[in-house]
Enzyme design. Sequence first.
Site, PDB file in Angstrom:
ATOM      1  N   THR A  70      15.942   2.442  63.371  1.00 46.01           N
ATOM      2  CA  THR A  70      15.912   1.279  62.477  1.00 46.01           C
ATOM      3  C   THR A  70      17.260   1.101  61.768  1.00 46.01           C
ATOM      4  O   THR A  70      17.740  -0.024  61.594  1.00 46.01           O
ATOM      5  CB  THR A  70      14.748   1.402  61.475  1.00 46.01           C
ATOM      6  OG1 THR A  70      13.528   1.357  62.218  1.00 46.01           O
ATOM      7  CG2 THR A  70      14.741   0.258  60.478  1.00 46.01           C
ATOM      8  N   SER A  81       9.164  17.481  57.825  1.00 43.45           N
ATOM      9  CA  SER A  81      10.314  16.592  57.788  1.00 43.45           C
ATOM     10  C   SER A  81       9.918  15.222  57.230  1.00 43.45           C
ATOM     11  O   SER A  81      10.569  14.683  56.328  1.00 43.45           O
ATOM     12  CB  SER A  81      10.865  16.466  59.206  1.00 43.45           C
ATOM     13  OG  SER A  81      11.616  15.298  59.361  1.00 43.45           O
ATOM     14  N   ALA A  95      19.343   6.458  65.763  1.00 42.56           N
ATOM     15  CA  ALA A  95      18.738   6.961  66.992  1.00 42.56           C
ATOM     16  C   ALA A  95      19.099   8.419  67.195  1.00 42.56           C
ATOM     17  O   ALA A  95      20.238   8.816  66.960  1.00 42.56           O
ATOM     18  CB  ALA A  95      19.242   6.151  68.180  1.00 42.56           C
ATOM     19  N   ILE A  96      18.132   9.212  67.614  1.00 45.49           N
ATOM     20  CA  ILE A  96      18.427  10.593  67.971  1.00 45.49           C
ATOM     21  C   ILE A  96      18.508  10.683  69.493  1.00 45.49           C
ATOM     22  O   ILE A  96      19.537  11.019  70.045  1.00 45.49           O
ATOM     23  CB  ILE A  96      17.381  11.557  67.364  1.00 45.49           C
ATOM     24  CG1 ILE A  96      17.449  11.471  65.835  1.00 45.49           C
ATOM     25  CG2 ILE A  96      17.644  12.980  67.823  1.00 45.49           C
ATOM     26  CD1 ILE A  96      16.335  12.184  65.117  1.00 45.49           C
ATOM     27  N   THR A  97      17.450  10.327  70.171  1.00 43.11           N
ATOM     28  CA  THR A  97      17.504  10.334  71.642  1.00 43.11           C
ATOM     29  C   THR A  97      17.153   8.970  72.225  1.00 43.11           C
ATOM     30  O   THR A  97      17.175   8.801  73.437  1.00 43.11           O
ATOM     31  CB  THR A  97      16.527  11.384  72.220  1.00 43.11           C
ATOM     32  OG1 THR A  97      15.229  11.120  71.658  1.00 43.11           O
ATOM     33  CG2 THR A  97      16.947  12.784  71.865  1.00 43.11           C
ATOM     34  N   LYS A 146       5.009  10.419  72.550  1.00 41.72           N
ATOM     35  CA  LYS A 146       5.277  11.824  72.244  1.00 41.72           C
ATOM     36  C   LYS A 146       4.021  12.675  72.371  1.00 41.72           C
ATOM     37  O   LYS A 146       4.107  13.870  72.649  1.00 41.72           O
ATOM     38  CB  LYS A 146       5.839  11.963  70.820  1.00 41.72           C
ATOM     39  CG  LYS A 146       7.321  11.627  70.711  1.00 41.72           C
ATOM     40  CD  LYS A 146       7.862  12.023  69.339  1.00 41.72           C
ATOM     41  CE  LYS A 146       9.337  11.689  69.214  1.00 41.72           C
ATOM     42  NZ  LYS A 146       9.836  11.884  67.842  1.00 41.72           N
ATOM     43  N   ASP A 204      10.617  20.205  68.954  1.00 44.14           N
ATOM     44  CA  ASP A 204      10.198  19.594  67.690  1.00 44.14           C
ATOM     45  C   ASP A 204       8.853  20.200  67.300  1.00 44.14           C
ATOM     46  O   ASP A 204       7.810  19.618  67.531  1.00 44.14           O
ATOM     47  CB  ASP A 204      10.080  18.069  67.927  1.00 44.14           C
ATOM     48  CG  ASP A 204      10.052  17.288  66.629  1.00 44.14           C
ATOM     49  OD1 ASP A 204      10.126  17.913  65.560  1.00 44.14           O
ATOM     50  OD2 ASP A 204       9.944  16.055  66.686  1.00 44.14           O
ATOM     51  N   SER A 212      16.240   6.468  60.024  1.00 36.84           N
ATOM     52  CA  SER A 212      17.266   7.288  60.679  1.00 36.84           C
ATOM     53  C   SER A 212      17.981   6.460  61.731  1.00 36.84           C
ATOM     54  O   SER A 212      17.552   5.381  62.103  1.00 36.84           O
ATOM     55  CB  SER A 212      16.605   8.492  61.336  1.00 36.84           C
ATOM     56  OG  SER A 212      15.592   8.054  62.204  1.00 36.84           O
TER      57      SER A 212
END
Lengths: 490, 490
Positions: B204, B265, B197-199, B289, B257, B195
């Site tokens: 990658t 997911s 970057a989300i946050t 996390k 999440d 994916s």
Amino acid sequence: MKLKIKKFMVDAGRPVVFMHENTARNLDVHVGDRVEIQKNKRKIVAVVDLVIGFLNINEIALSRDILNYETLKSGDLVDVKAVFSQRSSLIIAKKMQGEKLSKKDIYTIIEDIVNNILTEPEIAYFVSAVYEKCFDIDETIYLTEAIYKTGNILSWKNNVVADKHSIGGIPGNRTSPIVVSICAAAGLTLPKTSSRAITSAAGTADVMEVITKVDLESSNLKKIVEKTGACLAWGGSLGLAPADDKLIKVERILNVDPESQLIASIIAKKLAVGSKYVLIDIPYGDGAKVSKSEAEKLKRKFLIIAKHFRINMKVVLTLGNQPIGDGIGPVLEIIDVLKILNNSSTAPKDLEDKSIFLAGEILEMTGKSQKGSGKLTANQILYSGKALKKFNEIINAQGRKKVKLSPAKFKKTIFSKKNGTIKIIDNKIINIMGRKIGCPADKRAGLYIHKHLGNKVKRGDELLTFYAESKEKLNDSLTFFKSTRPIKIN
Amino acid sequence: MKLKIKKFMVDAGRPVVFMHENTARNLDVHVGDRVEIQKNKRKIVAVVDLVIGFLNINEIALSRDILNYETLKSGDLVDVKAVFSQRSSLIIAKKMQGEKLSKKDIYTIIEDIVNNILTEPEIAYFVSAVYEKCFDIDETIYLTEAIYKTGNILSWKNNVVADKHSIGGIPGNRTSPIVVSICAAAGLTLPKTSSRAITSAAGTADVMEVITKVDLESSNLKKIVEKTGACLAWGGSLGLAPADDKLIKVERILNVDPESQLIASIIAKKLAVGSKYVLIDIPYGDGAKVSKSEAEKLKRKFLIIAKHFRINMKVVLTLGNQPIGDGIGPVLEIIDVLKILNNSSTAPKDLEDKSIFLAGEILEMTGKSQKGSGKLTANQILYSGKALKKFNEIINAQGRKKVKLSPAKFKKTIFSKKNGTIKIIDNKIINIMGRKIGCPADKRAGLYIHKHLGNKVKRGDELLTFYAESKEKLNDSLTFFKSTRPIKIN
């Protein structure tokens, strides 16, 4: 980032900007995110909505909502930066964990809602967190205060400003026009604002709109109330408690209506409109929003919050286990109201009785009647024609429409298949049938209820008539009726 | 309602229609609601986005997304009707009440998400309900299945298809390019999709994009994997598990999440990409996390769900209490990766060690190495240059970019003010600083970490270097650094 404004005549109904995909990427914003646009010292927050082929990377297009409101024009250079609702996000996350919110927390969220900084999914997370973890009395007070203080506030010369409010959910039940007319005829000031239908077939604003203008500006509304003593207007165009409108929009999506938000919403609107005496009607029972014990609990909370804000409040619990009045839908409901005001022999007795009861309570609360004689006074005002005269004054002041009051042309009546007594009329199903048949957009569409709970019926008697603007909608509603059978006879 | 299509060349990034305010009112839809557009037997669902001045009441404008995809043209008459997510709404409300959802319930929601029928606030209510009321094992299995079966599914001739996945949260930590190169050099098939970057500062896909094309079409990706044994692609353009992308978009808003959605997911993506052997890396510890005990719990659930879908899975818990590697940001991270593949003396040892550990685990799982000798084999492949050779094959097959790998020009280094030992490097603050400095959009921006946990430092030693494309972003990130002090020395 400096961007050049490009003219783009679009009415988005909310402040929206358009930018090139690469510009959005550089700003690190996606569709639905917020940006702040600044020129000199003026700032406005808008939603990033679309990434359009015809824009260059150094341009930004603004929706007409912004162009009309701000002194910006084509070619102007503006500073644009991403706005993140970081503070509000942390506060929402805090509530999701079950923590109590402070006054400052709640003001931050409500201000971010009013200023378009919170997106709809963020508001949904907030509503959901409040629904799951609940607000206590303090938090409900902060919420009420934040909602009403972040919008316009009306004030009146007269101190005896009264209002009524029903928590809703009952089809028909159009008491407001009658109660307001009676009480205004008795000399009270009632700046009554109402909503449009959210999930039902008609709200009071939809019903009044059949015969008069309801979207009034603040200054005009003030003039009308000072002249006639009352109004029957739509609340949406007045900028009163604007956070509430946005909360309701997100709540209606799933019909999530946390108790504290219901209370805050109603009391904030009454504070904003300047009401000092407020009668709250909580219909309870099968098919109503609440059971009797829930209604009792809600009543206690209403009274605590109202006392804090020095509102003189009375809460009445009324049986709401069936529709009230005969007509469901804007035109059919205004016909019921006019029959009652005109003392017609075919007026629906249940709606008349409830209206007189509510008006009587307000007359007693405000000292216009002695304790115990409010209903009598209300009755006299209605039967003397004074209520009708007051109603016409209000309608004329708002702007009467010339309209023939007849229901829609496609029609189908359901007849009883047996002898017996009406045992159930399901409010929720009736509301959904009202939507399926085209209400509230199709004003002349709706349902007419010939029999109420406890009425004896014989085989072949009329039970329900459907009115629709198209055969398709008529069939939609009929199909739903057949699969749900909302009227039961014993 | 029949409406006429008007040409309107807009790229909205999602199917959007534009209509006149009165048309929207007649359809009983608001901005953000969904409509179904039908011509002959073809139907598509789109978002009502704007109410535009230049349209007549009998017209509808479609975004280019629809015009390109469907065989519709200007002047065509189409049937348009409102779409309500009534079934899904009831299911979400059911979960909010704490009820268990059936397989059919979960498929309904996921299908409605894929078909654009659920709006973002509705998805937020769903995510929130799952977060509050949790999914049990059955529900997590249904969710996984629904997410993967509602998208494209890749299949391979070779049966030994392997994959790795980290649950994320650790800055740097760019093991995938190294692990994939080592394992593919050993003869495994690894269709690795990642994916953006989300946050964090980089995903990658953002890192690989510096030197190669990552948005590949399915057919091209298949060819590359069949030729080289692997790929290092972006997962977003392949239509794999499309519901997941939409769920993640709403989850990232508040960083909600739910555990079951995290598991569903990851496993759904692995099923869609056709992996049979999957290594999951769960970094735990301060600033990660999850804590170690949460990681253990998560591991057990991963294994149960994987077993149901007959995936051969191993889950490793790795210490994630600091960034891994020296560079943070796309260019800085690919430099770290290339140093390791080139056996450079300045390569970050922690990233190399972790990559060899993970690659060794995969080699053992798939029988390419004997139990206990996976790390040795991985080491040999890396030091022999075979991993670098394989990496270059993959990069060339995807489409190598000619680019000079140097960090951004505005630079500021932070020096130690005392002698001591590094005690804390806060992952979460490092991630936020990475965003503030412009990552991932500014590929050459980022942070360089000179010292890791436990390193001795002397007064005046370099601790951290900031790289930015503008002075403004440099200062933004520095200000945040000064107010948070994410590096602590004892």
